[in-house]
Design a protein around this motif. Structure first.
Motif, PDB file in Angstrom:
ATOM      1  N   VAL A   1       0.862  -1.221  -0.092  1.00 10.39           N
ATOM      2  CA  VAL A   1       0.073   0.069  -0.020  1.00 10.39           C
ATOM      3  C   VAL A   1       0.929   1.005   0.039  1.00 10.39           C
ATOM      4  N   LEU A   2       2.133   1.101   0.785  1.00 17.58           N
ATOM      5  CA  LEU A   2       2.868   2.188   0.805  1.00 17.58           C
ATOM      6  C   LEU A   2       3.622   2.594  -0.365  1.00 17.58           C
ATOM      7  N   ILE A   3       4.019   1.464  -1.331  1.00 19.92           N
ATOM      8  CA  ILE A   3       4.517   1.936  -2.607  1.00 19.92           C
ATOM      9  C   ILE A   3       3.453   2.293  -3.400  1.00 19.92           C
ATOM     10  N   PHE A   4       2.202   1.868  -3.444  1.00 18.25           N
ATOM     11  CA  PHE A   4       1.161   2.322  -4.404  1.00 18.25           C
ATOM     12  C   PHE A   4       0.655   3.576  -4.089  1.00 18.25           C
ATOM     13  N   THR A   5       0.924   3.921  -2.777  1.00 21.61           N
ATOM     14  CA  THR A   5       0.530   5.517  -2.766  1.00 21.61           C
ATOM     15  C   THR A   5       1.533   6.374  -2.980  1.00 21.61           C
ATOM     16  N   PHE A   6       2.903   6.130  -2.941  1.00 20.08           N
ATOM     17  CA  PHE A   6       3.942   6.854  -3.223  1.00 20.08           C
ATOM     18  C   PHE A   6       3.807   6.960  -4.778  1.00 20.08           C
ATOM     19  N   LEU A   7       3.805   5.846  -5.628  1.00 18.53           N
ATOM     20  CA  LEU A   7       3.668   5.965  -6.885  1.00 18.53           C
ATOM     21  C   LEU A   7       2.538   6.768  -7.396  1.00 18.53           C
ATOM     22  N   PHE A   8       1.424   6.771  -6.880  1.00 24.33           N
ATOM     23  CA  PHE A   8       0.214   7.400  -7.105  1.00 24.33           C
ATOM     24  C   PHE A   8       0.586   8.785  -7.092  1.00 24.33           C
ATOM     25  N   THR A   9       1.196   9.036  -6.065  1.00 24.71           N
ATOM     26  CA  THR A   9       1.198  10.673  -5.609  1.00 24.71           C
ATOM     27  C   THR A   9       2.289  11.251  -6.662  1.00 24.71           C
ATOM     28  N   ILE A  10       3.282  10.578  -6.997  1.00 24.55           N
ATOM     29  CA  ILE A  10       4.436  11.315  -7.668  1.00 24.55           C
ATOM     30  C   ILE A  10       3.803  11.310  -9.198  1.00 24.55           C
ATOM     31  N   ASN A  11       3.196  10.110  -9.618  1.00 25.26           N
ATOM     32  CA  ASN A  11       2.680  10.066 -10.929  1.00 25.26           C
ATOM     33  C   ASN A  11       1.533  11.481 -10.955  1.00 25.26           C
ATOM     34  N   SER A  12       0.731  11.541  -9.960  1.00 25.50           N
ATOM     35  CA  SER A  12      -0.292  12.408 -10.056  1.00 25.50           C
ATOM     36  C   SER A  12       0.471  13.913 -10.378  1.00 25.50           C
ATOM     37  N   GLN A  13       1.650  14.168  -9.734  1.00 24.72           N
ATOM     38  CA  GLN A  13       2.257  15.328  -9.825  1.00 24.72           C
ATOM     39  C   GLN A  13       2.622  15.415 -11.132  1.00 24.72           C
ATOM     40  N   SER A  14       3.487  14.674 -11.851  1.00 26.15           N
ATOM     41  CA  SER A  14       3.882  14.670 -13.001  1.00 26.15           C
ATOM     42  C   SER A  14       5.455  13.690 -12.983  1.00 26.15           C
ATOM     43  N   GLN A  15       5.505  12.968 -14.027  1.00 25.77           N
ATOM     44  CA  GLN A  15       6.601  12.205 -14.250  1.00 25.77           C
ATOM     45  C   GLN A  15       7.679  12.884 -14.483  1.00 25.77           C
ATOM     46  N   GLN A  16       8.906  12.412 -14.127  1.00 21.44           N
ATOM     47  CA  GLN A  16      10.098  13.362 -14.410  1.00 21.44           C
ATOM     48  C   GLN A  16      10.541  12.898 -15.728  1.00 21.44           C
ATOM     49  N   VAL A  17      10.728  13.849 -16.663  1.00 21.64           N
ATOM     50  CA  VAL A  17      11.306  13.751 -18.122  1.00 21.64           C
ATOM     51  C   VAL A  17      12.537  14.622 -18.103  1.00 21.64           C
ATOM     52  N   PHE A  18      13.659  14.290 -18.867  1.00 22.56           N
ATOM     53  CA  PHE A  18      14.848  14.803 -19.018  1.00 22.56           C
ATOM     54  C   PHE A  18      14.454  16.055 -19.639  1.00 22.56           C
ATOM     55  N   SER A  19      15.141  17.239 -18.994  1.00 25.08           N
ATOM     56  CA  SER A  19      15.051  18.530 -19.840  1.00 25.08           C
ATOM     57  C   SER A  19      16.353  19.116 -19.963  1.00 25.08           C
ATOM     58  N   LYS A  20      16.538  19.976 -20.886  1.00 28.95           N
ATOM     59  CA  LYS A  20      17.759  20.609 -21.047  1.00 28.95           C
ATOM     60  C   LYS A  20      18.177  21.435 -19.789  1.00 28.95           C
ATOM     61  N   LYS A  21      17.100  21.960 -19.420  1.00 31.40           N
ATOM     62  CA  LYS A  21      17.200  23.017 -18.196  1.00 31.40           C
ATOM     63  C   LYS A  21      17.726  22.156 -16.879  1.00 31.40           C
ATOM     64  N   GLU A  22      17.784  20.757 -16.891  1.00 32.80           N
ATOM     65  CA  GLU A  22      18.047  20.124 -15.772  1.00 32.80           C
ATOM     66  C   GLU A  22      19.796  20.391 -15.367  1.00 32.80           C
ATOM     67  N   PRO A  23      20.000  20.158 -14.156  1.00 34.47           N
ATOM     68  CA  PRO A  23      21.447  20.727 -13.702  1.00 34.47           C
ATOM     69  C   PRO A  23      22.356  19.564 -13.972  1.00 34.47           C
ATOM     70  N   PHE A  24      23.419  19.633 -14.505  1.00 36.23           N
ATOM     71  CA  PHE A  24      24.564  18.709 -14.694  1.00 36.23           C
ATOM     72  C   PHE A  24      25.110  18.400 -13.390  1.00 36.23           C
ATOM     73  N   ALA A  25      25.703  17.371 -13.038  1.00 39.27           N
ATOM     74  CA  ALA A  25      26.692  16.636 -12.292  1.00 39.27           C
ATOM     75  C   ALA A  25      27.330  15.553 -12.520  1.00 39.27           C
ATOM     76  N   HIS A  26      27.833  15.666 -13.909  1.00 42.20           N
ATOM     77  CA  HIS A  26      28.919  14.660 -14.318  1.00 42.20           C
ATOM     78  C   HIS A  26      29.907  14.774 -13.320  1.00 42.20           C
ATOM     79  N   THR A  27      30.272  13.511 -12.631  1.00 43.04           N
ATOM     80  CA  THR A  27      30.924  13.597 -11.605  1.00 43.04           C
ATOM     81  C   THR A  27      31.314  12.242 -10.934  1.00 43.04           C
ATOM     82  N   TYR A  28      32.144  12.262  -9.736  1.00 37.70           N
ATOM     83  CA  TYR A  28      32.223  11.122  -9.121  1.00 37.70           C
ATOM     84  C   TYR A  28      31.913  11.423  -7.670  1.00 37.70           C
ATOM     85  N   SER A  29      31.301  10.317  -6.992  1.00 37.37           N
ATOM     86  CA  SER A  29      30.889  10.311  -5.774  1.00 37.37           C
ATOM     87  C   SER A  29      31.159   8.866  -4.840  1.00 37.37           C
TER      88      SER A  29
END
Length: 328
Positions: free
Chosen positions: A6-34
């Motif tokens: 139920v927890l996973i379903f609720t989380f998925l539903f909440t995020i999907n209702s807000q909008s899926q994450q789609v790559f955009s050229k406006k997104e910040p870069f962090a080509h890096t090592y960590s």
């Protein structure tokens, strides 16, 4: 188990209702090592990063005491940080949390993500479209990951350095970062770095839950600068311990802590000053006066400050001894 799904379903539903994450050229870069890692003795958890990008720590490094740490990089999806921690806090494993986050992200193949929890369990992902050289290694209580590296030997060098390093978690992660840079690091160069270490258990006070929280926002040699800052941080931790010892009236212990601080940061006048004040409180006036005399020559404001310490009980010498100091 039912609540779990139920927890996973609720989380998925909440995020999907807000909008899926789609790559955009406006997104910040962090080509890096960590690196994300956990100390098996203290239980502390940490994340460290370096990139040829301004203020990399502001978006890549995430952590919460008693929960875990997250590194989100490549073409960053910043939401992976807080959402990843929220999933861990609600009982998901790092593997399931990672899969949940990526499932919601249509641009997952340009992402790189690592999640570690309070138990030392780790999950990591490198999208197939991350810029080469890119990859990760998951080890015992740690994961190293990198993209846009000069060579594909960077993250293996990090893993070996971390496993062989000694000292605190921050120091061991620092060794991994130094190994990455020595191996070539980011093919574009270097600019910023960050280290975050949180406690194994939350105190309930967020300001007490961070063991280390350091950033180098813009520097020609960020790893070298981070090493310098970490050394100073350790020195001030000794100073803090010395202050606590003074508060409890244990001047002998305070002297020891202040001396350790000076060894790490020998040019810091304030550290020398408080060490001298502790010597005076311990009755070691000759040594105290020798140090204070030199300090007063360099900056007379330390002399102005000295009598002000009497009222709050930070200087507990006689009036005669105080005048001897002020006459230096």
């Amino acid at each position: 188990m039912k609540f779990f799904y139920v927890l996973i379903f609720t989380f998925l539903f909440t995020i999907n209702s807000q909008s899926q994450q789609v790559f955009s050229k406006k997104e910040p870069f962090a080509h890096t090592y960590s690196i994300v890692a956990r100390d098996t003795i203290t239980g502390e958890m940490g994340v460290a990063v370096q990139s040829n990008w301004f203020s990399v720590g502001s978006l890549v490094t995430w952590g919460k005491a008693g929960v875990g740490v997250v590194a989100t990089q490549s073409f960053i999806n910043p939401s992976f940080g807080p959402r990843g921690l929220a999933l861990l806090e609600n009982g998901l494993t790092p593997d399931l949390a990672l899969k949940t986050l990526l499932q919601l992200d249509e641009s997952r193949e340009v992402r790189q993500l690592a999640i570690l929890d309070v138990h030392g369990d780790v999950a990591a992902f490198t999208g197939k479209n991350c810029i080469e050289a890119a990859g990760h290694i998951v080890g015992d209580n740690f994961s190293v990951q990198a993209n846009l590296m000069e060579k594909n030997t960077v993250w293996p060098a990090m893993a070996e350095a971390f496993k062989n390093a000694k000292g605190s978690l921050a120091e061991r992660m620092m060794a991994a970062m130094e190994a990455a840079q020595k191996e070539g690091g980011d093919i574009r160069g270097k600019q910023s770095a960050a280290i975050l270490v949180v406690k194994a258990k939350s105190t309930g006070n967020s300001w007490e839950d961070k063991v280390v929280d350091l950033r180098v926002e813009d520097h020609k040699n960020p790893i070298e600068e981070m090493r310098r800052l970490l050394t100073i941080h350790t020195a001030y931790e000794f100073m803090n311990q010395g202050d606590l010892a003074v508060e409890t009236g244990n001047n002998a212990l305070a002297k020891e802590h202040y001396m350790n601080a000076q060894k790490l940061n020998p040019d810091n006048l304030e550290m020398k000053y408080w060490y001298a004040i502790t010597l005076a409180n311990n009755g070691e006036m000759l040594e105290a006066k020798n140090i204070l005399k030199e300090l007063f020559k360099k900056n007379n404001k330390w002399k102005v400050l000295t009598p002000r310490l009497v009222k709050p009980g930070l200087l507990t010498i006689s009036e005669k001894e105080l005048q001897e100091i002020l006459n230096l």
